[in-house]
Design a protein around this motif. Structure first.
Motif, PDB file in Angstrom:
ATOM      1  N   GLU A  22       0.826  -1.208   0.000  1.00  0.00           N
ATOM      2  CA  GLU A  22       0.000   0.000   0.000  1.00  0.00           C
ATOM      3  C   GLU A  22       0.860   1.257   0.000  1.00  0.00           C
ATOM      4  O   GLU A  22       0.440   2.300  -0.469  1.00  0.00           O
ATOM      5  CB  GLU A  22      -0.954  -0.008   1.209  1.00  0.00           C
ATOM      6  CG  GLU A  22      -2.001   1.082   1.170  1.00  0.00           C
ATOM      7  CD  GLU A  22      -2.870   1.076  -0.079  1.00  0.00           C
ATOM      8  OE1 GLU A  22      -3.207   2.171  -0.574  1.00  0.00           O
ATOM      9  OE2 GLU A  22      -3.216   0.007  -0.566  1.00  0.00           O
ATOM     10  N   SER A  23       2.085   1.159   0.519  1.00  0.00           N
ATOM     11  CA  SER A  23       2.942   2.345   0.525  1.00  0.00           C
ATOM     12  C   SER A  23       3.326   2.742  -0.895  1.00  0.00           C
ATOM     13  O   SER A  23       3.654   3.895  -1.153  1.00  0.00           O
ATOM     14  CB  SER A  23       4.190   2.110   1.375  1.00  0.00           C
ATOM     15  OG  SER A  23       5.007   1.130   0.775  1.00  0.00           O
ATOM     16  N   ASP A  24       3.290   1.793  -1.856  1.00  0.00           N
ATOM     17  CA  ASP A  24       3.545   2.148  -3.249  1.00  0.00           C
ATOM     18  C   ASP A  24       2.486   3.133  -3.731  1.00  0.00           C
ATOM     19  O   ASP A  24       2.783   4.064  -4.467  1.00  0.00           O
ATOM     20  CB  ASP A  24       3.548   0.907  -4.136  1.00  0.00           C
ATOM     21  CG  ASP A  24       4.710  -0.020  -3.822  1.00  0.00           C
ATOM     22  OD1 ASP A  24       4.609  -1.196  -4.201  1.00  0.00           O
ATOM     23  OD2 ASP A  24       5.691   0.415  -3.206  1.00  0.00           O
ATOM     24  N   GLY A  25       1.242   2.921  -3.319  1.00  0.00           N
ATOM     25  CA  GLY A  25       0.163   3.842  -3.653  1.00  0.00           C
ATOM     26  C   GLY A  25       0.370   5.186  -2.984  1.00  0.00           C
ATOM     27  O   GLY A  25       0.131   6.232  -3.586  1.00  0.00           O
ATOM     28  N   LEU A  26       0.842   5.166  -1.762  1.00  0.00           N
ATOM     29  CA  LEU A  26       1.109   6.408  -1.042  1.00  0.00           C
ATOM     30  C   LEU A  26       2.250   7.159  -1.702  1.00  0.00           C
ATOM     31  O   LEU A  26       2.194   8.374  -1.855  1.00  0.00           O
ATOM     32  CB  LEU A  26       1.422   6.124   0.433  1.00  0.00           C
ATOM     33  CG  LEU A  26       1.788   7.336   1.289  1.00  0.00           C
ATOM     34  CD1 LEU A  26       0.694   8.402   1.263  1.00  0.00           C
ATOM     35  CD2 LEU A  26       2.084   6.902   2.712  1.00  0.00           C
ATOM     36  N   THR A  27       3.277   6.450  -2.120  1.00  0.00           N
ATOM     37  CA  THR A  27       4.417   7.084  -2.779  1.00  0.00           C
ATOM     38  C   THR A  27       3.968   7.858  -4.008  1.00  0.00           C
ATOM     39  O   THR A  27       4.282   9.042  -4.160  1.00  0.00           O
ATOM     40  CB  THR A  27       5.473   6.028  -3.170  1.00  0.00           C
ATOM     41  OG1 THR A  27       5.944   5.395  -1.978  1.00  0.00           O
ATOM     42  CG2 THR A  27       6.630   6.643  -3.911  1.00  0.00           C
ATOM     43  N   SER A  28       3.215   7.203  -4.880  1.00  0.00           N
ATOM     44  CA  SER A  28       2.781   7.885  -6.103  1.00  0.00           C
ATOM     45  C   SER A  28       1.809   9.021  -5.790  1.00  0.00           C
ATOM     46  O   SER A  28       1.842  10.063  -6.444  1.00  0.00           O
ATOM     47  CB  SER A  28       2.171   6.891  -7.091  1.00  0.00           C
ATOM     48  OG  SER A  28       1.078   6.236  -6.535  1.00  0.00           O
ATOM     49  N   LEU A  29       0.971   8.839  -4.779  1.00  0.00           N
ATOM     50  CA  LEU A  29       0.031   9.884  -4.394  1.00  0.00           C
ATOM     51  C   LEU A  29       0.775  11.112  -3.858  1.00  0.00           C
ATOM     52  O   LEU A  29       0.448  12.253  -4.204  1.00  0.00           O
ATOM     53  CB  LEU A  29      -0.943   9.344  -3.342  1.00  0.00           C
ATOM     54  CG  LEU A  29      -2.117  10.234  -2.951  1.00  0.00           C
ATOM     55  CD1 LEU A  29      -3.001  10.546  -4.153  1.00  0.00           C
ATOM     56  CD2 LEU A  29      -2.940   9.552  -1.864  1.00  0.00           C
ATOM     57  N   LEU A  30       1.804  10.884  -3.044  1.00  0.00           N
ATOM     58  CA  LEU A  30       2.584  12.000  -2.509  1.00  0.00           C
ATOM     59  C   LEU A  30       3.345  12.733  -3.609  1.00  0.00           C
ATOM     60  O   LEU A  30       3.400  13.966  -3.613  1.00  0.00           O
ATOM     61  CB  LEU A  30       3.554  11.505  -1.437  1.00  0.00           C
ATOM     62  CG  LEU A  30       2.933  11.143  -0.099  1.00  0.00           C
ATOM     63  CD1 LEU A  30       3.950  10.464   0.807  1.00  0.00           C
ATOM     64  CD2 LEU A  30       2.338  12.363   0.581  1.00  0.00           C
ATOM     65  N   ILE A  31       3.924  11.977  -4.525  1.00  0.00           N
ATOM     66  CA  ILE A  31       4.647  12.619  -5.629  1.00  0.00           C
ATOM     67  C   ILE A  31       3.689  13.457  -6.474  1.00  0.00           C
ATOM     68  O   ILE A  31       3.994  14.589  -6.850  1.00  0.00           O
ATOM     69  CB  ILE A  31       5.388  11.575  -6.487  1.00  0.00           C
ATOM     70  CG1 ILE A  31       6.566  11.000  -5.690  1.00  0.00           C
ATOM     71  CG2 ILE A  31       5.866  12.173  -7.806  1.00  0.00           C
ATOM     72  CD1 ILE A  31       7.267   9.840  -6.343  1.00  0.00           C
ATOM     73  N   GLU A  32       2.529  12.905  -6.751  1.00  0.00           N
ATOM     74  CA  GLU A  32       1.526  13.635  -7.534  1.00  0.00           C
ATOM     75  C   GLU A  32       1.068  14.894  -6.798  1.00  0.00           C
ATOM     76  O   GLU A  32       0.959  15.969  -7.383  1.00  0.00           O
ATOM     77  CB  GLU A  32       0.338  12.722  -7.833  1.00  0.00           C
ATOM     78  CG  GLU A  32      -0.683  13.339  -8.759  1.00  0.00           C
ATOM     79  CD  GLU A  32      -1.830  12.394  -9.061  1.00  0.00           C
ATOM     80  OE1 GLU A  32      -2.872  12.891  -9.526  1.00  0.00           O
ATOM     81  OE2 GLU A  32      -1.699  11.176  -8.829  1.00  0.00           O
ATOM     82  N   PHE A  33       0.812  14.762  -5.492  1.00  0.00           N
ATOM     83  CA  PHE A  33       0.379  15.903  -4.692  1.00  0.00           C
ATOM     84  C   PHE A  33       1.451  16.997  -4.665  1.00  0.00           C
ATOM     85  O   PHE A  33       1.166  18.169  -4.938  1.00  0.00           O
ATOM     86  CB  PHE A  33       0.047  15.459  -3.258  1.00  0.00           C
ATOM     87  CG  PHE A  33      -0.223  16.597  -2.329  1.00  0.00           C
ATOM     88  CD1 PHE A  33      -1.441  17.271  -2.359  1.00  0.00           C
ATOM     89  CD2 PHE A  33       0.739  17.027  -1.431  1.00  0.00           C
ATOM     90  CE1 PHE A  33      -1.687  18.340  -1.506  1.00  0.00           C
ATOM     91  CE2 PHE A  33       0.507  18.087  -0.579  1.00  0.00           C
ATOM     92  CZ  PHE A  33      -0.718  18.750  -0.614  1.00  0.00           C
ATOM     93  N   LEU A  34       2.677  16.605  -4.343  1.00  0.00           N
ATOM     94  CA  LEU A  34       3.751  17.599  -4.239  1.00  0.00           C
ATOM     95  C   LEU A  34       4.101  18.200  -5.593  1.00  0.00           C
ATOM     96  O   LEU A  34       4.525  19.357  -5.667  1.00  0.00           O
ATOM     97  CB  LEU A  34       4.980  16.974  -3.574  1.00  0.00           C
ATOM     98  CG  LEU A  34       4.778  16.619  -2.097  1.00  0.00           C
ATOM     99  CD1 LEU A  34       5.952  15.795  -1.572  1.00  0.00           C
ATOM    100  CD2 LEU A  34       4.585  17.872  -1.249  1.00  0.00           C
TER     101      LEU A  34
END
Length: 102
Positions: A22-34
């Motif tokens: 699930e952290s893979d999803g968080l990683t991409s979400l954070l990169i997209e957000f930032l």
């Protein structure tokens, strides 16, 4: 537990495939957000609270502060983020210029 041990003995050659982390999803979400808000630096708390109220980033509220913080540190270690210090002394994270989408 004896049934599990028997299964392991019966299928010694079988390798379990990795369950998507699930952290893979968080990683991409954070990169997209930032990347979307690349003009600013954000603390993990601000990402969780303010970021989760932004369109397309609602899932940020599903992650704990520790998950967000650890993922941000990992991304920073990979050179994808830069760290800043706020006027109050808090750690802020911002997308690295060479990773910015905008």
């Amino acid at each position: 537990t004896s049934e599990i041990i028997n299964l392991k003995d019966s299928y010694q050659d079988y390798t379990f495939s990795k369950i998507p982390d699930e952290s893979d999803g968080l990683t991409s979400l954070l990169i997209e957000f930032l990347s979307s808000y690349s003009r600013w630096g954000f603390s993990p708390l601000r990402i969780q609270q303010w970021g989760s109220r932004q369109a397309g980033f609602e899932k940020l509220e599903l992650y704990s502060l520790d998950e967000i913080r650890l993922t941000l540190k990992s991304l920073m270690n990979q050179g994808k983020l830069t760290g800043l210090t706020s006027k109050k002394g808090n750690r802020l994270y911002k997308i690295s210029p060479n990773n910015s989408v905008n």
